[in-house]
Design a protein around this motif. Structure first.
Motif, PDB file in Angstrom:
ATOM      1  N   ARG A  20      28.741 -25.625  52.781  1.00 56.16           N
ATOM      2  CA  ARG A  20      28.576 -26.567  51.666  1.00 56.16           C
ATOM      3  C   ARG A  20      28.395 -25.820  50.351  1.00 56.16           C
ATOM      4  NH1 ARG A  20      24.563 -31.096  54.401  1.00 56.16           N
ATOM      5  NH2 ARG A  20      26.171 -32.007  55.735  1.00 56.16           N
ATOM      6  N   VAL A  24      30.785 -26.272  47.087  1.00 60.61           N
ATOM      7  CA  VAL A  24      30.246 -26.565  45.752  1.00 60.61           C
ATOM      8  C   VAL A  24      30.607 -25.428  44.797  1.00 60.61           C
ATOM      9  CG1 VAL A  24      28.117 -26.814  44.397  1.00 60.61           C
ATOM     10  CG2 VAL A  24      28.391 -28.082  46.536  1.00 60.61           C
ATOM     11  N   ALA A  28      32.801 -25.687  41.428  1.00 60.77           N
ATOM     12  CA  ALA A  28      32.209 -25.205  40.178  1.00 60.77           C
ATOM     13  C   ALA A  28      33.035 -24.067  39.573  1.00 60.77           C
ATOM     14  CB  ALA A  28      30.775 -24.753  40.416  1.00 60.77           C
ATOM     15  N   THR A  58      28.046 -24.786  34.351  1.00 59.98           N
ATOM     16  CA  THR A  58      28.249 -24.913  35.796  1.00 59.98           C
ATOM     17  C   THR A  58      26.979 -24.645  36.595  1.00 59.98           C
ATOM     18  OG1 THR A  58      29.183 -22.668  35.912  1.00 59.98           O
ATOM     19  CG2 THR A  58      30.741 -24.501  35.741  1.00 59.98           C
ATOM     20  N   GLN A  62      26.230 -27.228  39.419  1.00 60.13           N
ATOM     21  CA  GLN A  62      26.014 -26.797  40.801  1.00 60.13           C
ATOM     22  C   GLN A  62      24.645 -27.199  41.315  1.00 60.13           C
ATOM     23  OE1 GLN A  62      27.269 -22.626  40.092  1.00 60.13           O
ATOM     24  NE2 GLN A  62      28.338 -22.861  42.026  1.00 60.13           N
ATOM     25  N   LEU A  65      24.821 -30.842  42.428  1.00 62.08           N
ATOM     26  CA  LEU A  65      25.567 -30.996  43.683  1.00 62.08           C
ATOM     27  C   LEU A  65      24.846 -30.360  44.869  1.00 62.08           C
ATOM     28  CD1 LEU A  65      29.262 -30.380  42.553  1.00 62.08           C
ATOM     29  CD2 LEU A  65      28.133 -32.551  43.006  1.00 62.08           C
ATOM     30  N   ASN A  66      24.338 -29.151  44.686  1.00 63.87           N
ATOM     31  CA  ASN A  66      23.631 -28.490  45.790  1.00 63.87           C
ATOM     32  C   ASN A  66      22.357 -29.235  46.168  1.00 63.87           C
ATOM     33  OD1 ASN A  66      25.225 -26.239  46.619  1.00 63.87           O
ATOM     34  ND2 ASN A  66      24.657 -25.181  44.734  1.00 63.87           N
ATOM     35  N   TRP A  69      23.565 -32.386  48.130  1.00 62.53           N
ATOM     36  CA  TRP A  69      24.378 -32.259  49.337  1.00 62.53           C
ATOM     37  C   TRP A  69      24.032 -31.020  50.164  1.00 62.53           C
ATOM     38  CZ3 TRP A  69      29.654 -29.770  49.949  1.00 62.53           C
ATOM     39  CH2 TRP A  69      30.253 -30.156  51.147  1.00 62.53           C
ATOM     40  N   THR A  70      24.139 -29.840  49.577  1.00 66.41           N
ATOM     41  CA  THR A  70      23.961 -28.601  50.334  1.00 66.41           C
ATOM     42  C   THR A  70      22.563 -28.487  50.926  1.00 66.41           C
ATOM     43  OG1 THR A  70      25.517 -27.549  48.821  1.00 66.41           O
ATOM     44  CG2 THR A  70      24.208 -26.089  50.220  1.00 66.41           C
TER      45      THR A  70
END
Length: 141
Positions: A20, A24, A28, A58, A62, A65-66, A69-70
């Protein structure tokens, strides 16, 4: 090595998180490359200045998103935790900026590699460093 063993290894939380993180990071990296190109070609910024601005944008992208999700099982929930995580990831990823800019500079100035290609290489070089520190300090993984 049987298929079952490989599936078991790939399904482990660390392997899932790493995949993941790479996804991402790839998204990015594409965003960063587009931003860098716009800053240099359209705004007329020096490629190192443009890279620095694109990197910071970014970093925030990031993190969002991380975090969602990650590292969702360790997500920084709530305003205070989210902002603390954003600050932490900025410190962690900010410490990678000199690495990325140095690789970019060396590839462009010493070897003549095009700045967008050199930026891609610099992203990969600093990526493992960012993962190791971010997973430990931002999300405590």
């Amino acid at each position: 090595m049987g298929t079952e063993y490989v599936q078991q290894v790939l399904g482990r939380p660390l392997a899932v998180r790493l995949r993941r993180f790479v996804v991402v990071g790839a998204v990015a990296a594409a965003v960063q490359t587009v931003l860098l190109s716009l800053f240099v070609e359209w705004a007329g910024l020096n490629y190192l200045v443009g890279a620095t601005v694109a990197i910071e944008i970014t970093i925030v992208f990031q993190y969002v998103l991380n975090n969602a999700w990650t590292f969702r099982e360790r997500r920084n929930d709530g305003r205070r935790a989210f902002l603390r995580g954003l600050l932490t990831t900025n410190v962690v990823r900010g410490s990678a900026i000199p690495i990325q800019l140095s690789v970019l500079f060396v590839l462009v100035e010493w070897t003549g590699v095009l700045y967008l290609l050199a930026n891609g290489v610099a992203i990969v070089v600093s990526g493992l460093y960012r993962y190791a520190l971010d997973s430990r300090f931002t999300w405590g993984a």
